[in-house]
Scaffold this motif. Structure first.
Motif, PDB file in Angstrom:
ATOM      1  N   MET A  76      -2.064   6.306  -2.434  1.00 44.36           N
ATOM      2  CA  MET A  76      -2.775   5.696  -3.268  1.00 44.36           C
ATOM      3  C   MET A  76      -1.919   4.751  -3.995  1.00 44.36           C
ATOM      4  O   MET A  76      -0.922   4.971  -4.416  1.00 44.36           O
ATOM      5  CB  MET A  76      -3.286   6.400  -4.445  1.00 44.36           C
ATOM      6  N   ALA A  77      -2.296   3.261  -4.215  1.00 43.19           N
ATOM      7  CA  ALA A  77      -1.470   2.401  -4.780  1.00 43.19           C
ATOM      8  C   ALA A  77      -1.348   2.572  -6.307  1.00 43.19           C
ATOM      9  O   ALA A  77      -2.214   3.016  -6.935  1.00 43.19           O
ATOM     10  CB  ALA A  77      -1.903   1.117  -4.423  1.00 43.19           C
ATOM     11  N   GLU A  78       0.010   2.257  -6.884  1.00 50.03           N
ATOM     12  CA  GLU A  78       0.080   2.357  -8.272  1.00 50.03           C
ATOM     13  C   GLU A  78      -0.668   1.304  -9.114  1.00 50.03           C
ATOM     14  O   GLU A  78      -0.865   0.148  -8.667  1.00 50.03           O
ATOM     15  CB  GLU A  78       1.839   2.182  -8.678  1.00 50.03           C
ATOM     16  N   LYS A  79      -1.045   1.818 -10.492  1.00 44.30           N
ATOM     17  CA  LYS A  79      -2.010   0.944 -11.236  1.00 44.30           C
ATOM     18  C   LYS A  79      -0.816  -0.287 -11.674  1.00 44.30           C
ATOM     19  O   LYS A  79       0.419   0.289 -12.111  1.00 44.30           O
ATOM     20  CB  LYS A  79      -2.817   1.652 -12.131  1.00 44.30           C
ATOM     21  N   VAL A  80      -1.145  -1.430 -12.190  1.00 44.49           N
ATOM     22  CA  VAL A  80      -0.181  -2.202 -12.722  1.00 44.49           C
ATOM     23  C   VAL A  80      -1.097  -3.006 -14.018  1.00 44.49           C
ATOM     24  O   VAL A  80      -2.288  -2.929 -13.825  1.00 44.49           O
ATOM     25  CB  VAL A  80       0.148  -3.291 -11.946  1.00 44.49           C
ATOM     26  N   PRO A  81      -0.292  -3.478 -15.076  1.00 45.53           N
ATOM     27  CA  PRO A  81      -0.815  -4.033 -16.114  1.00 45.53           C
ATOM     28  C   PRO A  81      -1.917  -4.954 -16.040  1.00 45.53           C
ATOM     29  O   PRO A  81      -1.567  -6.001 -15.099  1.00 45.53           O
ATOM     30  CB  PRO A  81       0.293  -4.402 -17.147  1.00 45.53           C
ATOM     31  N   ASN A  82      -3.278  -4.867 -16.621  1.00 46.78           N
ATOM     32  CA  ASN A  82      -4.239  -5.934 -16.505  1.00 46.78           C
ATOM     33  C   ASN A  82      -4.719  -6.360 -15.068  1.00 46.78           C
ATOM     34  O   ASN A  82      -5.385  -7.429 -14.837  1.00 46.78           O
ATOM     35  CB  ASN A  82      -3.691  -7.092 -17.067  1.00 46.78           C
ATOM     36  N   GLY A  83      -4.432  -5.467 -14.034  1.00 50.47           N
ATOM     37  CA  GLY A  83      -4.950  -5.940 -12.655  1.00 50.47           C
ATOM     38  C   GLY A  83      -4.199  -6.763 -12.190  1.00 50.47           C
ATOM     39  O   GLY A  83      -3.678  -6.790 -10.899  1.00 50.47           O
ATOM     40  N   ARG A  84      -3.923  -8.021 -12.717  1.00 45.94           N
ATOM     41  CA  ARG A  84      -3.237  -9.006 -12.024  1.00 45.94           C
ATOM     42  C   ARG A  84      -1.685  -8.871 -12.643  1.00 45.94           C
ATOM     43  O   ARG A  84      -1.456  -8.268 -13.630  1.00 45.94           O
ATOM     44  CB  ARG A  84      -3.551 -10.437 -12.906  1.00 45.94           C
ATOM     45  N   CYS A  85      -0.646  -9.028 -11.617  1.00 40.76           N
ATOM     46  CA  CYS A  85       0.570  -8.948 -11.783  1.00 40.76           C
ATOM     47  C   CYS A  85       1.383  -9.472 -11.208  1.00 40.76           C
ATOM     48  O   CYS A  85       1.423  -9.720  -9.775  1.00 40.76           O
ATOM     49  CB  CYS A  85       1.010  -7.310 -11.629  1.00 40.76           C
TER      50      CYS A  85
END
Length: 228
Positions: A1-10
Motif C-alpha cells: 500500500m502506498a504511503e499517504k502524503v500531506p494534502n493528497g497533492r505532493c
C-alpha cells in the motif's frame, strides 16, 4: 500500500550531483507514495542527443538556442518505466552514452535550453499532482514551493565508485569526469547546481538506498504535520 502524503497533492524536489543516488532514490520514493517521477536530467540529455544528431557543436550556444524549440520531447513519468523520446525516437539508452555525457553540461548551460526545459518541467509538475522530481536546480528554481526539498550528497570516492559500477567504467576516469561536471554545473550562469536554502541535506555515503528512502518518508510524514 502506498504511503499517504500531506494534502493528497505532493511535490518532492530531489537535487544533488551525479552519483549521489538521486535517480534510484527518487524512483523508489515515487513508487512508495504512488507518485509520478520526473528525471529532469534525462530531458537535458535528450536535447543534447538531438543537438549532436543535428551536427551542432555543443559549444555553439547561438545555434542550439535556435533549434531547441524545434525538438519534440516526450517524457514518461511512470516510476516503474520512465521513458524519453526525442523527435519520435526512443533514446533511453542513447542519452546515457559517452558522447551525450561529455556534452550535456555545455548544452544544459545554454539559457534558451534551460528556459524551455524549466517551463516544460513546471507544466509536468502541475499536471501530475503528486510527483518526485530529480535534478540539479529543482528546489531552487523549478519548484521552489515543493512540499519537501532534499539535497543528496556523497563523498567524491563514493560517487565515482557508484557511477563507474553503473556504467562499467574506470573509477579514476569517472572521478575526473564527475569533478569536471561538478565544476561546470556549479559555475554556469543559468540555473547552476545548488542547494535550496530550505533543503534538507542528506549525505548518502554510508547509507543504502532503502535507508535513504526510509529517511525521506519520515521527512514527508513530518511535512505540514502530515501522517503516513
Amino acid at each position: 500500500m502506498a504511503e499517504k502524503v500531506p494534502n493528497g497533492r505532493c511535490v518532492v524536489a530531489v537535487d544533488g550531483p551525479s552519483g549521489s543516488g538521486k535517480s534510484t532514490v527518487s524512483r523508489r520514493l515515487a513508487g512508495a507514495i504512488d507518485a509520478r517521477y520526473l528525471d529532469t536530467g534525462a530531458m537535458y540529455r535528450a536535447v543534447t542527443w538531438a543537438v549532436l544528431r543535428f551536427g551542432i557543436d555543443p559549444q555553439d550556444a547561438d545555434r542550439i538556442g535556435k533549434v531547441v524549440g524545434e525538438i519534440d520531447l516526450e517524457i514518461g513519468v511512470d516510476p516503474q518505466a520512465p521513458s524519453v523520446r526525442a523527435d519520435g525516437v526512443a533514446v533511453d539508452q542513447e542519452i546515457r552514452g559517452p558522447e551525450v555525457t561529455a556534452a550535456v553540461s555545455a548544452v544544459a548551460a545554454v539559457p534558451a535550453v534551460r528556459h524551455l526545459m524549466v517551463a516544460r518541467q513546471r507544466e509536468i509538475i502541475a499536471a501530475a499532482g503528486r510527483i518526485v522530481v530529480e535534478g540539479r536546480d529543482i528546489g531552487a528554481v523549478v519548484a521552489p514551493d515543493a512540499d519537501l526539498k532534499v539535497y543528496l550528497t556523497a563523498s567524491a570516492d563514493a560517487r565515482a565508485r557508484r557511477r563507474s559500477a553503473e556504467y562499467a567504467a574506470d573509477v579514476t576516469a569517472t572521478a575526473a569526469d564527475l569533478a569536471r561536471r561538478d565544476t561546470f554545473d556549479s559555475s554556469r550562469a543559468a540555473s547552476p547546481l545548488r542547494q535550496a536554502d530550505d533543503a534538507v541535506v542528506l549525505d548518502t555515503t554510508e547509507l543504502g538506498i532503502d535507508e535513504v528512502v526510509a529517511r525521506l518518508l519520515e521527512l514527508l510524514r513530518d511535512t505540514d504535520g502530515g501522517t503516513a
